[in-house]
Design a protein around this motif. Sequence first.
Motif, mmCIF file in Angstrom:
data_model
loop_
_atom_site.group_PDB
_atom_site.id
_atom_site.type_symbol
_atom_site.label_atom_id
_atom_site.label_comp_id
_atom_site.label_asym_id
_atom_site.label_seq_id
_atom_site.Cartn_x
_atom_site.Cartn_y
_atom_site.Cartn_z
ATOM 1 N N SER A 1 -14.295 -50.447 -5.738
ATOM 2 C CA SER A 1 -13.597 -49.597 -6.696
ATOM 3 C C SER A 1 -14.184 -49.765 -8.096
ATOM 4 C CB SER A 1 -12.109 -49.936 -6.718
ATOM 5 O OG SER A 1 -11.904 -51.273 -7.134
ATOM 6 N N THR B 1 -11.357 -43.297 -12.352
ATOM 7 C CA THR B 1 -11.336 -44.341 -11.336
ATOM 8 C C THR B 1 -11.840 -43.785 -10.021
ATOM 9 O OG1 THR B 1 -9.065 -43.844 -10.657
ATOM 10 C CG2 THR B 1 -9.359 -45.441 -12.438
ATOM 11 N N LYS C 1 -13.664 -45.136 -5.830
ATOM 12 C CA LYS C 1 -14.123 -46.178 -4.924
ATOM 13 C C LYS C 1 -15.338 -45.679 -4.167
ATOM 14 C CE LYS C 1 -11.269 -48.861 -2.648
ATOM 15 N NZ LYS C 1 -10.279 -49.403 -1.666
#
Length: 222
Positions: free
Chosen positions: A204, A167, A169
């Motif tokens: 994101s 993950t 951003k």
Amino acid sequence: LSNSSYTFYRSVESATDGTYKFSDVPAGSYRLSLYSPSGFSSLIGPPDVNITISKDVETKRDLSFVVSSKTVKGRVSLSTGASVTDANVSVYRKDGPGSAQSQTDESGNYSLTVSGGTWQVSLWPKDYSKAAWSYNQPPVSVDFGIDSSAETKTVDFKVGAQSSKITGKILKADGTAPKNYEASINISAADRGGYPASLSADGSFSVAVSAGTYEVYIWSSD
């Protein structure tokens, strides 16, 4: 429509009523070919037709498809046997025009109707960011007779589970999130291929992956 040397070549799409027309064709000898539209892989086109065009004379040739009864079907599952319900399965013909796509059902099954020829079967997640599985093998090849007889080939897929996530951003220098056309993410591993990632409105991204080492590539229009 083409001549023998391909110095003349034109193509048109049929109208909703099936009619077609070539205008301003010089007099001469030509070959007329009929191809199935995208997504209609079960339609078999007729052999090419040789026609002679005379000056100031309208030439009419009706063409028709044959509906094939060839089927590629199978099941997509994890190594545990659990069904994979979010797989896109596609076929494309290697030795002629044709392609089709389907999605697995609640049992992981899929079925596609095709024409005769050699077809490549492949699959990928419907949504890479949400998929709990991956598959990085080359397409599976299946062969059918070039005729209208009924044939069925079964191609089952076993895919790997993905229990981890990458993950992050992306933000521009002014702190705002880029638009999708301004930046993109691709995550890759040497032994697994690439994983495209979609950016959310806030910049994101989240991609499910299996355990391993990855490289994250970021493209920006700036």
